[in-house]
Scaffold this motif. Structure first.
Motif, short mmCIF file in Angstrom:
data_model
loop_
_atom_site.label_atom_id
_atom_site.label_comp_id
_atom_site.label_asym_id
_atom_site.label_seq_id
_atom_site.Cartn_x
_atom_site.Cartn_y
_atom_site.Cartn_z
N HIS A 16 0.83 -1.21 0.00
CA HIS A 16 0.00 0.00 0.00
C HIS A 16 0.86 1.25 0.00
N SER A 17 1.89 1.28 0.86
CA SER A 17 2.73 2.48 0.99
C SER A 17 3.66 2.66 -0.20
N ILE A 18 4.24 1.56 -0.71
CA ILE A 18 5.19 1.71 -1.82
C ILE A 18 4.47 2.16 -3.07
N GLU A 19 3.24 1.69 -3.28
CA GLU A 19 2.47 2.15 -4.43
C GLU A 19 2.07 3.60 -4.28
N ALA A 20 1.80 4.03 -3.06
CA ALA A 20 1.49 5.44 -2.82
C ALA A 20 2.72 6.31 -3.10
N ILE A 21 3.90 5.84 -2.69
CA ILE A 21 5.12 6.59 -2.96
C ILE A 21 5.33 6.71 -4.47
N SER A 22 5.14 5.62 -5.19
CA SER A 22 5.31 5.65 -6.64
C SER A 22 4.36 6.66 -7.27
N GLU A 23 3.12 6.67 -6.82
CA GLU A 23 2.14 7.61 -7.36
C GLU A 23 2.51 9.05 -7.04
N LEU A 24 3.07 9.28 -5.85
CA LEU A 24 3.44 10.64 -5.44
C LEU A 24 4.58 11.20 -6.29
N VAL A 25 5.58 10.37 -6.59
CA VAL A 25 6.79 10.89 -7.24
C VAL A 25 6.75 10.81 -8.76
N GLN A 26 5.85 10.00 -9.30
CA GLN A 26 5.81 9.82 -10.75
C GLN A 26 5.70 11.14 -11.53
N PRO A 27 4.85 12.08 -11.10
CA PRO A 27 4.71 13.32 -11.89
C PRO A 27 5.70 14.42 -11.55
N LEU A 28 6.63 14.20 -10.63
CA LEU A 28 7.51 15.27 -10.19
C LEU A 28 8.50 15.67 -11.29
N VAL A 29 8.71 16.95 -11.43
CA VAL A 29 9.74 17.45 -12.35
C VAL A 29 11.08 17.43 -11.63
N GLU A 30 12.15 17.60 -12.40
CA GLU A 30 13.50 17.40 -11.87
C GLU A 30 13.77 18.18 -10.58
N GLY A 31 13.40 19.46 -10.57
CA GLY A 31 13.70 20.29 -9.40
C GLY A 31 13.00 19.85 -8.13
N GLU A 32 11.83 19.24 -8.28
CA GLU A 32 11.08 18.82 -7.09
C GLU A 32 11.74 17.66 -6.36
N TRP A 33 12.57 16.92 -7.05
CA TRP A 33 13.28 15.82 -6.41
C TRP A 33 14.32 16.33 -5.40
N ASN A 34 14.67 17.61 -5.51
CA ASN A 34 15.66 18.18 -4.59
C ASN A 34 15.03 18.85 -3.38
N ARG A 35 13.72 18.85 -3.28
CA ARG A 35 13.06 19.50 -2.15
C ARG A 35 13.41 18.79 -0.85
N ARG A 36 13.63 19.57 0.18
CA ARG A 36 14.00 19.01 1.48
C ARG A 36 12.78 18.42 2.17
N THR A 37 12.94 17.25 2.77
CA THR A 37 11.86 16.59 3.48
C THR A 37 12.06 16.74 4.99
N PRO A 38 11.07 16.36 5.80
CA PRO A 38 11.25 16.38 7.25
C PRO A 38 12.25 15.35 7.75
N CYS A 39 12.59 14.37 6.93
CA CYS A 39 13.61 13.39 7.30
C CYS A 39 14.96 14.10 7.31
N PRO A 40 15.61 14.19 8.45
CA PRO A 40 16.80 15.04 8.60
C PRO A 40 17.83 14.86 7.48
N ALA A 41 18.14 15.97 6.81
CA ALA A 41 19.20 16.07 5.80
C ALA A 41 18.87 15.39 4.47
N TRP A 42 17.68 14.83 4.32
CA TRP A 42 17.36 14.11 3.10
C TRP A 42 16.34 14.85 2.25
N SER A 43 16.58 14.82 0.94
CA SER A 43 15.66 15.38 -0.05
C SER A 43 14.65 14.31 -0.48
N VAL A 44 13.73 14.70 -1.36
CA VAL A 44 12.80 13.73 -1.93
C VAL A 44 13.58 12.61 -2.61
N ARG A 45 14.59 12.96 -3.39
CA ARG A 45 15.41 11.95 -4.08
C ARG A 45 16.08 11.02 -3.06
#
Length: 274
Positions: A16-45
């Protein structure tokens, strides 16, 4: 399916979660992969790289031969070095490369789960060369991908799935850690009790009791006159317990009653994920 019945809930939650992750990131453009997440020091990528990397390890793939840069100042422990390897090796991968590898990994893992016939106590590879049971490994993956799905949702402004199958596994894992948080880490006094009253998509009322020897236990019975009572919503509880937010940043979402110093100590030590 040949999967042992006691492993099915972990497989369902991971799926359930891995398919949700796939759906979330599939439409992202290149720059959005560099956005900072709440996970310390990690980006979306980085988050997606971590998810891919650990599922590749579940598949038995060899770990990458890679030297970490010296300027990764957030990496200070061997456990962090171990986890960072799968992340850093993908830091220059493009958006199409990331989504393609994620999809391929999901296909391979689904095939593995369909054909999984090992018993829950079978030994598999764990972090840092350890051996853990298959049940523990699958529980860890279900926990991990649900929390990282939420990391991506918080970052991308796409809330949801707070009550999906993985949330129950995350709840149980976090509850199991509370006795140590209260009794040992926060130093709650002997013969005291601390109540956690969590509301929202996942609700629970639990009491951590500290006995005369300073040992903590947890149960579902209410306590009369607890030393501390903490009321908060499920999302805030998860973010605090997974180290995604500092207690000061969500003080308006936490209702603390009782000993203010003990309450503050518990909230400071509530982050239990490595």
């Amino acid at each position: 399916m040949s999967l042992h019945p006691s492993l099915q809930s972990y497989a369902d939650a991971w799926t359930h979660s891995i398919e949700a992750i796939s759906e979330l990131v599939q439409p992202l453009v290149e720059g959005e992969w560099n956005r900072r997440t709440p996970c310390p020091a990690w980006s979306v990528r980085d988050v997606v790289s971590h998810v891919i990397g650990l599922d590749c390890e579940m598949l038995g793939d060899p770990r990458p031969i890679h030297t970490l840069p010296r300027d990764l100042y957030h990496v200070t422990t061997e456990h962090q070095r171990y986890m960072e390897m799968q992340v850093d090796v993908r830091r220059h991968h493009t958006a199409p490369e990331m989504t393609s590898e994620l999809e391929y990994t999901i296909i391979r893992r689904n095939r593995q789960l369909r054909n999984e016939s090992r018993q829950p106590d079978a030994k598999v590879r764990g972090p840092l060369g350890t051996e853990i049971t298959l049940e523990q490994a699958m529980r860890n993956r279900a926990f991990d991908v649900w929390v990282h799905e939420q990391d991506l949702r918080w970052t991308l402004g796409r809330p949801g799935n707070l009550d999906s199958p993985g949330s129950v596994i995350v709840r149980d894992q976090l509850l199991a850690a509370l006795p140590k948080v209260v009794a040992k880490d926060a130093g709650a006094p002997a013969n005291s009790a601390v109540v956690f009253d969590v509301h929202g998509p996942v609700e629970f009322l639990r009491t951590v009791r500290v006995d005369a020897d300073g040992r903590g236990t947890i149960d579902g019975a209410p306590s009369l006159g607890p030393a501390v009572s903490l009321g908060l919503d499920w999302e805030t509880f998860v973010r605090l317990a997974c180290g995604r937010v500092h207690p000061d940043a969500v003080s308006d979402r936490v209702k603390a009653e009782g000993d203010p110093e003990l309450a503050a100590a518990i909230l400071r030590r509530l982050a239990v994920t490595p």
